[in-house]
Scaffold this motif. Structure first.
Motif, mmCIF file in Angstrom:
data_model
loop_
_atom_site.group_PDB
_atom_site.id
_atom_site.type_symbol
_atom_site.label_atom_id
_atom_site.label_comp_id
_atom_site.label_asym_id
_atom_site.label_seq_id
_atom_site.Cartn_x
_atom_site.Cartn_y
_atom_site.Cartn_z
ATOM 1 N N ALA A 3 4.672 -0.688 -11.031
ATOM 2 C CA ALA A 3 3.606 -0.659 -10.024
ATOM 3 C C ALA A 3 2.486 0.208 -10.560
ATOM 4 N N HIS A 4 1.274 -0.106 -10.168
ATOM 5 C CA HIS A 4 0.106 0.669 -10.563
ATOM 6 C C HIS A 4 -0.887 0.610 -9.413
ATOM 7 N N GLY A 5 -1.404 1.777 -9.016
ATOM 8 C CA GLY A 5 -2.381 1.754 -7.943
ATOM 9 C C GLY A 5 -2.894 3.124 -7.553
ATOM 10 N N ILE A 6 -3.800 3.101 -6.625
ATOM 11 C CA ILE A 6 -4.405 4.309 -6.058
ATOM 12 C C ILE A 6 -3.501 4.793 -4.918
ATOM 13 N N VAL A 7 -3.426 6.111 -4.771
ATOM 14 C CA VAL A 7 -2.504 6.729 -3.812
ATOM 15 C C VAL A 7 -3.144 6.980 -2.454
ATOM 16 N N HIS A 8 -2.352 6.693 -1.431
ATOM 17 C CA HIS A 8 -2.622 7.104 -0.053
ATOM 18 C C HIS A 8 -1.560 8.154 0.242
ATOM 19 N N LYS A 9 -1.975 9.391 0.485
ATOM 20 C CA LYS A 9 -1.043 10.519 0.590
ATOM 21 C C LYS A 9 -0.838 10.942 2.036
ATOM 22 N N PHE A 10 0.432 11.208 2.356
ATOM 23 C CA PHE A 10 0.824 11.686 3.683
ATOM 24 C C PHE A 10 1.747 12.885 3.515
ATOM 25 N N LYS A 50 -5.485 -1.531 -0.399
ATOM 26 C CA LYS A 50 -5.625 -2.756 -1.188
ATOM 27 C C LYS A 50 -4.270 -3.130 -1.778
ATOM 28 N N PRO A 51 -4.054 -4.421 -2.021
ATOM 29 C CA PRO A 51 -2.765 -4.844 -2.598
ATOM 30 C C PRO A 51 -2.440 -4.075 -3.884
ATOM 31 N N GLY A 52 -1.204 -3.605 -3.959
ATOM 32 C CA GLY A 52 -0.741 -2.876 -5.136
ATOM 33 C C GLY A 52 -0.874 -1.370 -5.028
ATOM 34 N N GLU A 53 -1.577 -0.883 -4.013
ATOM 35 C CA GLU A 53 -1.732 0.564 -3.904
ATOM 36 C C GLU A 53 -0.412 1.228 -3.550
ATOM 37 N N ILE A 54 -0.409 2.541 -3.666
ATOM 38 C CA ILE A 54 0.825 3.318 -3.591
ATOM 39 C C ILE A 54 0.740 4.326 -2.455
ATOM 40 N N MET A 55 1.848 4.498 -1.747
ATOM 41 C CA MET A 55 1.932 5.494 -0.688
ATOM 42 C C MET A 55 2.803 6.638 -1.193
ATOM 43 N N VAL A 56 2.326 7.864 -1.015
ATOM 44 C CA VAL A 56 3.090 9.059 -1.387
ATOM 45 C C VAL A 56 3.178 9.947 -0.157
ATOM 46 N N ALA A 57 4.380 10.464 0.087
ATOM 47 C CA ALA A 57 4.589 11.374 1.210
ATOM 48 C C ALA A 57 5.515 12.485 0.751
ATOM 49 N N GLU A 58 5.761 13.419 1.621
ATOM 50 C CA GLU A 58 6.603 14.550 1.259
ATOM 51 C C GLU A 58 8.013 14.340 1.817
ATOM 52 N N LYS A 59 8.543 15.267 2.575
ATOM 53 C CA LYS A 59 9.935 15.196 3.050
ATOM 54 C C LYS A 59 10.107 14.296 4.261
ATOM 55 N N ASN A 60 11.284 13.646 4.323
ATOM 56 C CA ASN A 60 11.765 12.961 5.516
ATOM 57 C C ASN A 60 10.875 11.797 5.953
ATOM 58 N N ASP A 116 -5.372 9.715 -6.272
ATOM 59 C CA ASP A 116 -4.936 9.681 -7.674
ATOM 60 C C ASP A 116 -4.536 8.262 -8.047
ATOM 61 N N GLU A 117 -4.663 7.962 -9.332
ATOM 62 C CA GLU A 117 -4.201 6.686 -9.881
ATOM 63 C C GLU A 117 -2.817 6.924 -10.470
ATOM 64 N N VAL A 118 -1.851 6.087 -10.096
ATOM 65 C CA VAL A 118 -0.458 6.323 -10.468
ATOM 66 C C VAL A 118 0.189 5.045 -11.014
ATOM 67 N N ASP A 119 1.043 5.230 -12.034
ATOM 68 C CA ASP A 119 1.901 4.169 -12.574
ATOM 69 C C ASP A 119 3.335 4.506 -12.233
ATOM 70 N N VAL A 120 4.135 3.499 -11.888
ATOM 71 C CA VAL A 120 5.556 3.686 -11.613
ATOM 72 C C VAL A 120 6.338 2.649 -12.407
ATOM 73 N N ASP A 121 7.322 3.116 -13.166
ATOM 74 C CA ASP A 121 8.240 2.238 -13.884
ATOM 75 C C ASP A 121 9.576 2.295 -13.152
ATOM 76 N N PHE A 122 9.929 1.215 -12.464
ATOM 77 C CA PHE A 122 11.143 1.205 -11.654
ATOM 78 C C PHE A 122 12.408 1.251 -12.503
ATOM 79 N N ASP A 123 12.353 0.704 -13.716
ATOM 80 C CA ASP A 123 13.538 0.703 -14.583
ATOM 81 C C ASP A 123 13.947 2.113 -14.978
ATOM 82 N N SER A 124 12.957 2.925 -15.354
ATOM 83 C CA SER A 124 13.254 4.286 -15.819
ATOM 84 C C SER A 124 13.099 5.340 -14.730
ATOM 85 N N GLY A 125 12.357 5.018 -13.667
ATOM 86 C CA GLY A 125 12.061 5.998 -12.623
ATOM 87 C C GLY A 125 10.902 6.908 -12.982
#
Length: 164
Positions: A3-10, A50-60, A116-125
């Protein structure tokens, strides 16, 4: 899978009532749910994601009720992965069941910022914050979970692999 995209942070304790408010639980079309995703915590989320963007959050992340509508709304909004320090267990299971990739990683959930712009490799984490150059080791998916996510969820996976 990647996955690759811009982050929406919570932040912490983002519950299912703010992911998709109860007043919309009578809707069943994922596209309709997506229009109201996160509106009680970020009124502009549905119109700006937008399609492909990434959501980042903290605990729980995903605490509260066990409604499957929450991960469906996030996936239908176009989010390609949710990264958090921890997920509520029922949300975690519901996300995998509907094919929404999620990754637990404390360091990434704290360090990655909104926009932030972020890349995620699901195979390696491996989670790479392209904006800062930092890399984080997230929890990778076991192969069987990758197959479920790639199929678009548990029902699709079962239908593809266990037909009469």
């Amino acid at each position: 899978m990647k996955a690759h995209g811009i982050v929406h942070k919570f932040g912490n304790n983002v519950d299912t009532d703010v992911i998709i408010p109860a007043r919309y639980l009578n809707m069943t079309d994922p596209a309709d749910l997506a229009k109201h995703c996160m509106e009680d915590i970020d009124k502009d989320f549905a119109s700006t994601v937008k399609p492909g963007e990434i959501m980042v959050a903290e605990k729980n992340f995903g605490c509260g009720s066990s409604r499957e509508h929450a991960p469906i709304a996030i996936k239908a909004s176009g989010v390609s992965v949710v990264i958090a320090e921890t997920f509520a267990r029922i949300f975690y299971r519901n996300a995998i069941n509907i094919g929404l990739p999620i990754i637990e990683c404390k360091e990434a959930s704290i360090a990655i910022k909104n926009g932030d712009e972020v890349d995620v490799d699901f195979d390696s984490g491996i989670i790479t914050d392209v904006t800062t150059g930092e890399k984080f080791q997230g929890q990778s998916f076991p192969p069987f979970m990758q197959k479920i996510i790639t199929a678009g969820g548990l029902v699709n996976y079962l239908n593809e692999n266990f037909e009469d």
